[in-house]
Design a protein around this motif. Sequence first.
Motif, PDB file in Angstrom:
ATOM      1  N   VAL A 272      -3.632   4.143  -0.930  1.00 11.53           N
ATOM      2  CA  VAL A 272      -4.068   3.350  -2.336  1.00 11.53           C
ATOM      3  C   VAL A 272      -3.281   2.101  -2.338  1.00 11.53           C
ATOM      4  CG1 VAL A 272      -4.694   5.622  -3.330  1.00 11.53           C
ATOM      5  CG2 VAL A 272      -2.122   4.437  -3.755  1.00 11.53           C
TER       6      VAL A 272
ATOM      7  N   LYS B 143      -4.161   9.283   3.186  1.00  8.32           N
ATOM      8  CA  LYS B 143      -4.946   8.509   2.320  1.00  8.32           C
ATOM      9  C   LYS B 143      -4.332   7.572   1.750  1.00  8.32           C
ATOM     10  CE  LYS B 143      -8.485  11.411   2.334  1.00  8.32           C
ATOM     11  NZ  LYS B 143      -9.678  11.346   2.609  1.00  8.32           N
TER      12      LYS B 143
ATOM     13  N   ARG C 187      -2.075   7.464  -9.333  1.00  9.68           N
ATOM     14  CA  ARG C 187      -3.208   6.890  -8.415  1.00  9.68           C
ATOM     15  C   ARG C 187      -3.246   7.816  -7.038  1.00  9.68           C
ATOM     16  NH1 ARG C 187      -1.709   1.806  -7.872  1.00  9.68           N
ATOM     17  NH2 ARG C 187      -2.465   1.338  -9.910  1.00  9.68           N
ATOM     18  N   ILE C 188      -1.996   8.171  -6.753  1.00  3.86           N
ATOM     19  CA  ILE C 188      -1.905   8.763  -5.445  1.00  3.86           C
ATOM     20  C   ILE C 188      -2.469  10.059  -5.693  1.00  3.86           C
ATOM     21  CG2 ILE C 188      -0.227   9.680  -3.984  1.00  3.86           C
ATOM     22  CD1 ILE C 188       1.608   7.297  -4.091  1.00  3.86           C
TER      23      ILE C 188
ATOM     24  N   GLY D 270       0.261   5.975  -0.645  1.00  2.94           N
ATOM     25  CA  GLY D 270      -0.708   6.907  -0.435  1.00  2.94           C
ATOM     26  C   GLY D 270      -0.028   8.218  -0.311  1.00  2.94           C
TER      27      GLY D 270
ATOM     28  N   ASP E 168       2.754  -2.205 -11.291  1.00  2.00           N
ATOM     29  CA  ASP E 168       2.688  -0.760 -11.039  1.00  2.00           C
ATOM     30  C   ASP E 168       4.463   0.026 -11.218  1.00  2.00           C
ATOM     31  OD1 ASP E 168       0.553   0.739 -10.537  1.00  2.00           O
ATOM     32  OD2 ASP E 168       0.562   0.175  -8.405  1.00  2.00           O
TER      33      ASP E 168
ATOM     34  N   LYS F 107      -4.836  11.146  -7.314  1.00  2.00           N
ATOM     35  CA  LYS F 107      -6.316  11.572  -7.311  1.00  2.00           C
ATOM     36  C   LYS F 107      -6.591  11.862  -5.662  1.00  2.00           C
ATOM     37  CE  LYS F 107      -7.404   8.838 -11.345  1.00  2.00           C
ATOM     38  NZ  LYS F 107      -8.066   7.441 -11.705  1.00  2.00           N
ATOM     39  N   GLU F 108      -5.847  10.768  -4.856  1.00  2.00           N
ATOM     40  CA  GLU F 108      -6.176  11.086  -3.522  1.00  2.00           C
ATOM     41  C   GLU F 108      -5.542  12.301  -2.874  1.00  2.00           C
ATOM     42  OE1 GLU F 108      -8.132   9.006  -1.954  1.00  2.00           O
ATOM     43  OE2 GLU F 108      -8.417   8.075  -3.724  1.00  2.00           O
TER      44      GLU F 108
ATOM     45  N   VAL G  26       0.830  -1.442   0.132  1.00  2.00           N
ATOM     46  CA  VAL G  26       0.096  -0.051   0.170  1.00  2.00           C
ATOM     47  C   VAL G  26       0.927   1.037   0.115  1.00  2.00           C
ATOM     48  CG1 VAL G  26      -1.955  -1.100   1.126  1.00  2.00           C
ATOM     49  CG2 VAL G  26      -0.368   0.037   2.608  1.00  2.00           C
TER      50      VAL G  26
END
Length: 202
Positions: free
Chosen positions: A156, A154, A170-171, A135, A162, A173-174, A133
Amino acid sequence: MSKKIGVVVSGRGSNLQSIIDHIAEGKLNVEIAVVVSDHKEAFALERAAKAGIPTAVVERKGCKDKAEFEDKIDAALREAGAEAVVLAGFMRILTGHFISRWEHKIINIHPALLPSFKGLDAQGQAVDYGVKVAGCTVHFVDEGTDTGPIILQKVVPVLDDDTEETLAARILKEEHKALPEAIQLWADGKLTIQGRKVYVAR
């Protein structure tokens, strides 16, 4: 009356845009008093101008030393009436000379789950290390590098295939959710700092 923030940037300004959008949508009750950039070509300045936000450029090469550089950023923020400073992709390390003037009033976003993967290339560090994980972390800035008290995080997943780029996307977006959320908590007076811990009133 809305609290005023100053946003300090270096590059494209996607987190700045997220703040602008959240304000426009009525999801974030603050006013951006000024956007300060250390690069005159930063796309973030165009984003600010499009939104009608005052801007200032303070370039390091135009200052005799780092203290003068930080003094000019500080002056731009204070002249605009900023009550807190948000670092949204600012790619320089601030010294105690600046931080001491804004103690517990500088908010930064970092693309990792601190205290893991501090500094540059956090997403690449996470992929290389093999974590499951990752984030982002929003924290108050102290005199260390990504060591200040944590406001929120947050998470992800890290997928087997990846790359640094796919994980970063992806990070990001958070990040666009986390930073406005943290700013609103500050604006609402819901954050209390005791030592390393930030307590959030509910």
